[in-house]
Scaffold this active site. Structure first.
Site, PDB file in Angstrom:
ATOM      1  CB  SER A  63      -0.926   0.027   1.206  1.00  0.00           C
ATOM      2  OG  SER A  63      -2.009  -0.820   0.967  1.00  0.00           O
ATOM      3  CE  LYS A  66      -4.278   0.830  -1.126  1.00  0.00           C
ATOM      4  NZ  LYS A  66      -3.869  -0.411  -0.622  1.00  0.00           N
ATOM      5  CE1 TYR A 188      -4.968  -1.385  -4.474  1.00  0.00           C
ATOM      6  CE2 TYR A 188      -5.259  -3.762  -4.312  1.00  0.00           C
ATOM      7  CZ  TYR A 188      -5.086  -2.537  -3.717  1.00  0.00           C
ATOM      8  OH  TYR A 188      -5.014  -2.453  -2.344  1.00  0.00           O
ATOM      9  CE1 TYR A 239      -4.043   1.303   4.820  1.00  0.00           C
ATOM     10  CE2 TYR A 239      -2.697   0.298   6.516  1.00  0.00           C
ATOM     11  CZ  TYR A 239      -2.917   0.601   5.204  1.00  0.00           C
ATOM     12  OH  TYR A 239      -2.023   0.209   4.280  1.00  0.00           O
ATOM     13  CB  VAL A 257       0.093  -5.617   4.400  1.00  0.00           C
ATOM     14  CG1 VAL A 257      -1.147  -5.006   5.018  1.00  0.00           C
ATOM     15  CG2 VAL A 257      -0.113  -5.944   2.942  1.00  0.00           C
TER      16      VAL A 257
HETATM   17  N1  GLN Z   1      -2.187  -5.359  -1.685  1.00  0.00           N
HETATM   18  C1  GLN Z   1      -2.743  -5.223  -0.371  1.00  0.00           C
HETATM   19  C2  GLN Z   1      -4.264  -5.398  -0.424  1.00  0.00           C
HETATM   20  O1  GLN Z   1      -4.873  -4.956  -1.349  1.00  0.00           O
HETATM   21  C3  GLN Z   1      -2.387  -3.878   0.150  1.00  0.00           C
HETATM   22  C4  GLN Z   1      -2.921  -3.631   1.523  1.00  0.00           C
HETATM   23  C5  GLN Z   1      -1.984  -2.854   2.391  1.00  0.00           C
HETATM   24  O2  GLN Z   1      -0.773  -2.786   2.169  1.00  0.00           O
HETATM   25  N2  GLN Z   1      -2.525  -2.309   3.438  1.00  0.00           N
HETATM   26  O3  GLN Z   1      -4.848  -5.961   0.463  1.00  0.00           O
END
Ligand code: GLN
Length: 303
Positions: A63, A66, A188, A239, A257
């Site tokens: 993420s 993003k 994605y 988050y 993550v």
């Molecule tokens: N690729 C992970 C997902 O879509 C990314 C989530 C994350 O890093 N918080 O669940």
């Protein structure tokens, strides 16, 4: 500032926490990463980079990407994006579905999965190849042309991607996803699979510390847009732990993550830390602790 000595000190101080928590298990290709890893790097606005521990070892950015997708979507497509995604903390897990129905398919912010899917959808419309755009951008800003998608990670996430597919289809039912959902999901997952080191990520994120200026001196975002992005990172980048992160670290930040976190000291430097074991909100335990020590020892927070 002697960043190298500082980072070595922080690495030593947080060593007892490295390995506390659990690496992400819902993406099987990530579950096998060694939880004992820890790396940290600082890149200053001039492009000097300093590091400690595993700071040159590539990991799954997840993420953290993003941020880069959002910057590209804003830079190429402007403010229209904000009609499709909000700018409020969600207070819910990053992959939660629950708010979407109450809020008519408009995700709370671009850093939860639903919001990032909308950003990728926008980028796909703008460029025709969202994930390659993100990869090319990261290569240019980090100066590392070797950066690549990790096919095994993308495939593993796709195989276990029911939750993201549900989010995307649900938003499509409100007209807030316009590209075919399978195409969007591929982009994605590819984007999330990009592997980078702390040094690569700290360098790549410098436009956020340089008020929107890219590594080559050209402008990606206006000064105001860079401020806005940093604000959304501060309030939404970790988050349902964003309040705690602001309290402890006091910097705009974005986690993934894979255990990576980037943080921005506007006008001064970017910091990237990586350690794969996560807390319940999906943020690196040792990573947050290291950033907490960084701002506590240096006073370099935005507060
Ligand atoms: N690729 C992970 C997902 O879509 C990314 C989530 C994350 O890093 N918080 O669940």
């Amino acid at each position: 500032m002697d960043y190298k000595a500082l980072l070595d000190r922080i690495a030593q101080e947080v060593a007892p926490l490295v390995g506390s928590g659990t690496p992400a298990e819902y993406i099987p290709a990530l579950a096998t990463v060694d939880p004992g890893r820890f790396g940290m790097a600082v890149a200053d606005v001039d492009g000097n980079v300093y590091g400690s521990g595993d700071w040159e070892r590539p990991f799954s950015t997840q993420s953290v990407t993003k941020v880069f997708a959002l910057a590209l979507a804003l830079s190429l497509g402007g403010d229209d994006l904000w009609e499709r995604v909000g700018r409020e903390p969600s207070g819910n897990p990053f992959n939660s579905l629950v708010q979407l129905e109450y809020e008519n398919g408009i995700p709370r912010n671009p850093f939860i999965n639903a919001g990032a899917l909308v950003v990728t959808d926008r980028l796909q419309t703008l460029t025709g190849d969202a994930s390659s755009e993100v990869l090319g951008f990261l290569r240019q800003e980090s100066g590392n042309q070797e950066l690549a998608f990790a096919q095994e990670v993308a495939a593993s996430e796709s195989e276990h991607g029911d939750r993201n597919a549900a989010l995307a289809h649900f938003m499509a039912s409100y007209g807030n996803i316009v590209n075919p959902v399978p195409v969007l999901l591929d982009h994605y997952f590819w984007q999330c699979s990009i592997e980078m080191s702390c040094a690569d990520l700290a360098l790549a994120a410098r436009f956020l510390a340089r008020h929107g200026l890219r590594a080559d001196g050209t402008r990606l975002l206006t000064r105001s847009e860079a401020k806005q992005m940093n604000a959304v990172m501060m309030t939404c980048g970790t988050y349902d732990a964003a309040g705690e992160f602001a309290y402890r670290v006091g910097l705009p930040g974005k986690s993934g993550v894979g255990g990576g976190i980037i943080a921005v000291v506007p006008g001064r430097c970017t910091v990237c830390v990586w350690s794969p074991a996560l807390d319940e909100q999906g943020n690196s335990v040792a990573g947050v602790a290291a950033l907490d020590r960084f701002t506590t020892l240096t006073g370099l927070s935005v507060f």
